[in-house]
Write a protein that holds these residues in place. Structure first.
Motif, PDB file in Angstrom:
ATOM      1  N   SER A   1      -7.277  -6.175  -5.538  1.00  0.00           N
ATOM      2  CA  SER A   1      -8.416  -5.471  -4.955  1.00  0.00           C
ATOM      3  C   SER A   1      -8.159  -3.977  -4.766  1.00  0.00           C
ATOM      4  O   SER A   1      -9.097  -3.210  -4.592  1.00  0.00           O
ATOM      5  CB  SER A   1      -8.791  -6.099  -3.610  1.00  0.00           C
ATOM      6  N   HIS A   2      -6.913  -3.537  -4.793  1.00  0.00           N
ATOM      7  CA  HIS A   2      -6.635  -2.118  -4.514  1.00  0.00           C
ATOM      8  C   HIS A   2      -7.236  -1.239  -5.607  1.00  0.00           C
ATOM      9  O   HIS A   2      -6.927  -1.403  -6.783  1.00  0.00           O
ATOM     10  CB  HIS A   2      -5.124  -1.895  -4.422  1.00  0.00           C
ATOM     11  N   MET A   3      -8.083  -0.301  -5.196  1.00  0.00           N
ATOM     12  CA  MET A   3      -8.806   0.524  -6.169  1.00  0.00           C
ATOM     13  C   MET A   3      -7.908   1.560  -6.854  1.00  0.00           C
ATOM     14  O   MET A   3      -8.303   2.159  -7.847  1.00  0.00           O
ATOM     15  CB  MET A   3      -9.955   1.266  -5.472  1.00  0.00           C
ATOM     16  N   ASP A   4      -6.735   1.799  -6.314  1.00  0.00           N
ATOM     17  CA  ASP A   4      -5.860   2.816  -6.901  1.00  0.00           C
ATOM     18  C   ASP A   4      -4.825   2.204  -7.843  1.00  0.00           C
ATOM     19  O   ASP A   4      -3.884   2.868  -8.242  1.00  0.00           O
ATOM     20  CB  ASP A   4      -5.176   3.628  -5.792  1.00  0.00           C
TER      21      ASP A   4
ATOM     22  N   ASN B   1     -13.670  -4.563 -10.107  1.00  0.00           N
ATOM     23  CA  ASN B   1     -14.284  -3.510  -9.284  1.00  0.00           C
ATOM     24  C   ASN B   1     -13.879  -2.115  -9.725  1.00  0.00           C
ATOM     25  O   ASN B   1     -14.651  -1.176  -9.564  1.00  0.00           O
ATOM     26  CB  ASN B   1     -13.919  -3.701  -7.812  1.00  0.00           C
ATOM     27  N   ASN B   2     -12.657  -1.968 -10.222  1.00  0.00           N
ATOM     28  CA  ASN B   2     -12.303  -0.656 -10.777  1.00  0.00           C
ATOM     29  C   ASN B   2     -11.835  -0.798 -12.221  1.00  0.00           C
ATOM     30  O   ASN B   2     -11.063   0.005 -12.703  1.00  0.00           O
ATOM     31  CB  ASN B   2     -11.272   0.069  -9.907  1.00  0.00           C
TER      32      ASN B   2
ATOM     33  N   GLU C   1     -11.721  -9.836  -9.141  1.00  0.00           N
ATOM     34  CA  GLU C   1     -11.534  -8.815  -8.106  1.00  0.00           C
ATOM     35  C   GLU C   1     -11.172  -7.479  -8.763  1.00  0.00           C
ATOM     36  O   GLU C   1     -11.646  -6.423  -8.351  1.00  0.00           O
ATOM     37  CB  GLU C   1     -10.443  -9.279  -7.134  1.00  0.00           C
TER      38      GLU C   1
ATOM     39  N   ARG D   1       0.837  -1.207   0.000  1.00  0.00           N
ATOM     40  CA  ARG D   1       0.000   0.000   0.000  1.00  0.00           C
ATOM     41  C   ARG D   1       0.871   1.256   0.000  1.00  0.00           C
ATOM     42  O   ARG D   1       0.559   2.236  -0.676  1.00  0.00           O
ATOM     43  CB  ARG D   1      -0.940   0.005   1.200  1.00  0.00           C
TER      44      ARG D   1
ATOM     45  N   TYR E   1     -12.485   8.124  -6.968  1.00  0.00           N
ATOM     46  CA  TYR E   1     -13.903   7.879  -6.692  1.00  0.00           C
ATOM     47  C   TYR E   1     -14.473   8.821  -5.635  1.00  0.00           C
ATOM     48  O   TYR E   1     -15.536   8.563  -5.086  1.00  0.00           O
ATOM     49  CB  TYR E   1     -14.103   6.400  -6.298  1.00  0.00           C
TER      50      TYR E   1
ATOM     51  N   ASN F   1      -4.290   0.598 -11.543  1.00  0.00           N
ATOM     52  CA  ASN F   1      -5.026   0.633 -12.797  1.00  0.00           C
ATOM     53  C   ASN F   1      -4.793  -0.572 -13.693  1.00  0.00           C
ATOM     54  O   ASN F   1      -5.598  -0.856 -14.571  1.00  0.00           O
ATOM     55  CB  ASN F   1      -4.677   1.903 -13.586  1.00  0.00           C
TER      56      ASN F   1
ATOM     57  N   ARG G   1     -11.827  -2.702   0.580  1.00  0.00           N
ATOM     58  CA  ARG G   1     -10.850  -2.456  -0.482  1.00  0.00           C
ATOM     59  C   ARG G   1     -10.190  -1.111  -0.270  1.00  0.00           C
ATOM     60  O   ARG G   1     -10.870  -0.140   0.062  1.00  0.00           O
ATOM     61  CB  ARG G   1     -11.534  -2.426  -1.851  1.00  0.00           C
ATOM     62  N   TYR G   2      -8.884  -1.046  -0.503  1.00  0.00           N
ATOM     63  CA  TYR G   2      -8.203   0.242  -0.412  1.00  0.00           C
ATOM     64  C   TYR G   2      -8.634   1.116  -1.566  1.00  0.00           C
ATOM     65  O   TYR G   2      -8.748   0.644  -2.691  1.00  0.00           O
ATOM     66  CB  TYR G   2      -6.690   0.043  -0.342  1.00  0.00           C
ATOM     67  N   GLN G   3      -8.879   2.391  -1.256  1.00  0.00           N
ATOM     68  CA  GLN G   3      -9.586   3.241  -2.198  1.00  0.00           C
ATOM     69  C   GLN G   3      -8.658   4.100  -3.044  1.00  0.00           C
ATOM     70  O   GLN G   3      -7.487   4.265  -2.743  1.00  0.00           O
ATOM     71  CB  GLN G   3     -10.551   4.136  -1.423  1.00  0.00           C
ATOM     72  N   SER G   4      -9.258   4.664  -4.072  1.00  0.00           N
ATOM     73  CA  SER G   4      -8.537   5.562  -4.961  1.00  0.00           C
ATOM     74  C   SER G   4      -9.218   6.924  -4.937  1.00  0.00           C
ATOM     75  O   SER G   4     -10.446   6.994  -4.845  1.00  0.00           O
ATOM     76  CB  SER G   4      -8.587   4.997  -6.377  1.00  0.00           C
TER      77      SER G   4
END
Lengths: 294, 299
Positions: free
Chosen positions: A221-224, A247-248, A244, A49, B295, A226, B289-292
């Motif tokens: 799973s990390h949304m940041d 999700n983004n 997974e 992270r 969003y 790409n 989930r870790y966010q960006s």
């Protein structure tokens, strides 16, 4: 009196720094005779992270450099690596790779930097297009970097696969986090030291060592994040990562049966796999019989 | 308390303060407690825009964000207040309506405070008349550093009077005060002169709200409370941009002043980017989930 040799501590490369893993965990790397040759960091999800935060922070600066400037910097990495060739060869030997293969791998790696340095300011021309449309618009499409990329290096190509994965991502203006081969992790960290001294700003390239099976779920799973580049992953894990990652809407790429040392990755397409196409509709005057006037 | 002679009541042990901060920062807050604390922190934020380039559109957008930080998540509180220049107070007041979100306005020739008493009072009056619930004033740091403590005291007292029923936050701009001893003295002068809140910084000077400075100010508030029985609020501002730092601040408040101060009546964060980090952490706790930042609305 005999001199005691100073042994190197192999650490992670995150945000331009070389921290130990925050978890304090490590694994012992052994040679064929079973002797410990180094203690290697077992990166935790927290380390990952942190790397994402560093990579995201570095993205704006790196992606806005001109292709020409990125090209100069990639070439600089090749220059730096040439100077530290012997160290990389020694590390490969230490990990049990034959002398001829070790030298070959290092030289191939240097050449691959030069190859991708060449593409930095050229793939845009090759893959951009002016599109014919039936309205008074000048319509054109250009590739733009997707953002933060996470890649898992090939287990059996400890140096060249790492270089190819990093180069394809950063040549196109992305920032990247690579998980090194857990079998042969040493030269990936040394590569980090080379990159750190080659005008690549901190956070553009981040290198972790650890276990893919432990970290893949976090990567996906990390949304940041790409894009995921998972060249050698098993099919069931790939499916999981794609699910997974949906999700983004992550890009998930898989390159089966790549022979890195042979140069299978030496194409512009791995660069394009990490680009988004932006299409612009630019209003122009009415198109008359003599054609459009833009 | 020998404030009448403007002699510092305590010499600050800098190493001791740093040690204490380090120890408090090592507290681990997880799961339900973390969610509780994050919501509390969000509810303590003064969402701030203090730029030369501020427009009515920007202020409107920020007011909406103040009332609806992230509608995708249920059970999210509003922030405490929005903090703007006096010119935008009326607009912010109208946008926020009866949402309960307060309007704070900077005044007194913010951020430098290099102006005459008349202009500072007028500046304050304009903000108060436009409906500001809270006034954030700056002290005259130049006068303070020159040793003219009486001047600083009188000025704060005069502005306090001009505030009428609006609450007064006094910005010490600790980044310009050089030493923790000065921070302690300035805190005492401000509280004696009638401050409802003492605030670390304008956000325009680095370093801003560092943890040692915040702890010194919290201790000044505690000692003043023991002496007089009057509660004074605290607002660290500038430089707190992560949820983690916000939680560490809450720990400091709880340990120094007690739970009574853990409400937006007595504690605020002056920040613009903190809100999104807190929201991202809340979303992580809810969804796993870790966010960006992609969003979450920027303003």
């Amino acid at each position: 009196m005999e001199r005691i040799e100073v042994l190197k501590t192999y650490k992670l490369y995150i945000g331009g720094q070389f921290p130990r893993t925050e978890s304090g965990r490590y694994y012992a790397l052994t040679n064929k005779q079973g002797a410990t040759i180094a203690n290697v960091c077992l990166a935790s999800r927290k380390d990952f992270r942190n790397a994402v935060v560093a990579a995201r922070g570095a993205f704006a600066g790196w992606s806005s450099r001109s292709g020409y400037n990125r090209s100069q910097i990639l070439y600089r990495i090749a220059e730096m690596m040439e100077g530290r060739k012997q160290q990389l060869v020694d590390e490969l030997l230490l990990q049990g790779i034959s002398k001829s293969s070790a030298t070959k791998q290092v030289e191939t790696g240097i050449d691959h930097w030069v190859y991708f340095a060449g593409w930095c300011d050229k793939y845009q021309q090759v893959f951009s297009a002016v599109n014919p449309v039936q309205s008074s618009h000048f319509n054109f499409s250009v590739p733009e970097p997707t953002g933060v990329v996470v890649a898992i290096a090939s287990q059996d190509s400890p140096l060249v696969s790492v270089i190819d994965l990093i180069a394809a991502a950063i040549a196109g203006g992305n920032t990247i986090i690579v998980l090194a081969s857990s079998k042969y992790p040493l030269c990936a960290i040394t590569l980090g030291e080379i990159i750190a001294t080659s005008d690549v700003s901190g956070g553009v390239v981040n290198i972790l060592t650890g276990k893919p099976e432990e970290l893949l779920g976090q990567f996906a799973s990390h949304m940041d994040v790409n894009a995921l580049v998972l060249p050698e992953i098993a099919n069931d894990l790939l499916t999981k990562a794609k699910l997974e990652g949906a999700n983004n809407v992550k890009r998930v790429h898989h390159y089966k049966n790549t022979n890195w040392e042979r140069g299978d990755f030496l194409q512009p397409y791995p660069i394009m796999d990490l680009q988004e196409i932006k299409t612009t509709w630019h209003p122009i005057e009415q198109i008359g019989s003599s054609g459009s006037k833009y | 308390m020998s404030i009448r002679n403007f002699i510092p009541t305590a010499t600050i042990d800098q190493t001791g303060i740093e040690e204490r901060v380090a120890r408090l920062n090592s507290r681990s807050i997880k799961k339900e407690s973390k969610v509780f604390a994050l919501k509390m922190a969000l509810n303590m934020i003064d969402l701030t825009t203090l730029e030369g380039k501020d427009t009515p559109g920007k202020v409107k957008q920020m007011c909406y964000k103040a009332m609806h930080p992230h509608d995708a998540l249920p059970g999210i509180p509003t922030v405490a207040a929005v903090c703007v220049y006096p010119t935008f107070v009326a607009l912010a007041k109208k946008e926020l309506g009866n949402s309960g979100v307060k309007v704070a306005s900077v005044a007194t020739a913010f951020p430098a405070g290099q102006s005459s008493r008349d202009i500072k009072l007028r500046d304050t009056k304009i903000a108060v008349d436009a409906g500001a619930d809270e006034i954030d004033m700056v002290i005259s740091r130049g006068k303070f550093l020159a040793g003219e403590y009486a001047f600083v005291y009188d000025e704060i007292a005069a502005i306090k009077e001009a505030c009428k029923s609006s609450r007064l936050k006094v910005i010490l701009e600790t980044g310009e005060l050089s030493t923790l001893d000065n921070v302690r003295l300035a805190s005492e002068i401000a509280m004696q002169a009638g401050a409802d809140f003492i605030k670390t910084s304008t956000g325009k000077i680095q370093p801003a709200a560092t943890a040692p400075v915040t702890l010194v100010m919290l201790e000044a508030i505690r000692d003043y409370y023991y002496e007089t029985g009057r509660m004074v609020g605290m607002k660290p501002a500038g430089g707190i941009s992560t949820a983690k730092a916000a939680l560490q601040n809450l720990v400091m408040v709880k340990e120094t002043l007690g739970a009574t101060w853990l409400s937006n009546l007595w504690f605020r964060f002056g920040a613009s980017s903190l809100a999104n980090d807190v929201l991202m952490q809340l979303a992580k706790e809810a969804e796993g989930r870790y966010q960006s930042g992609d969003y979450f609305s920027k303003d």
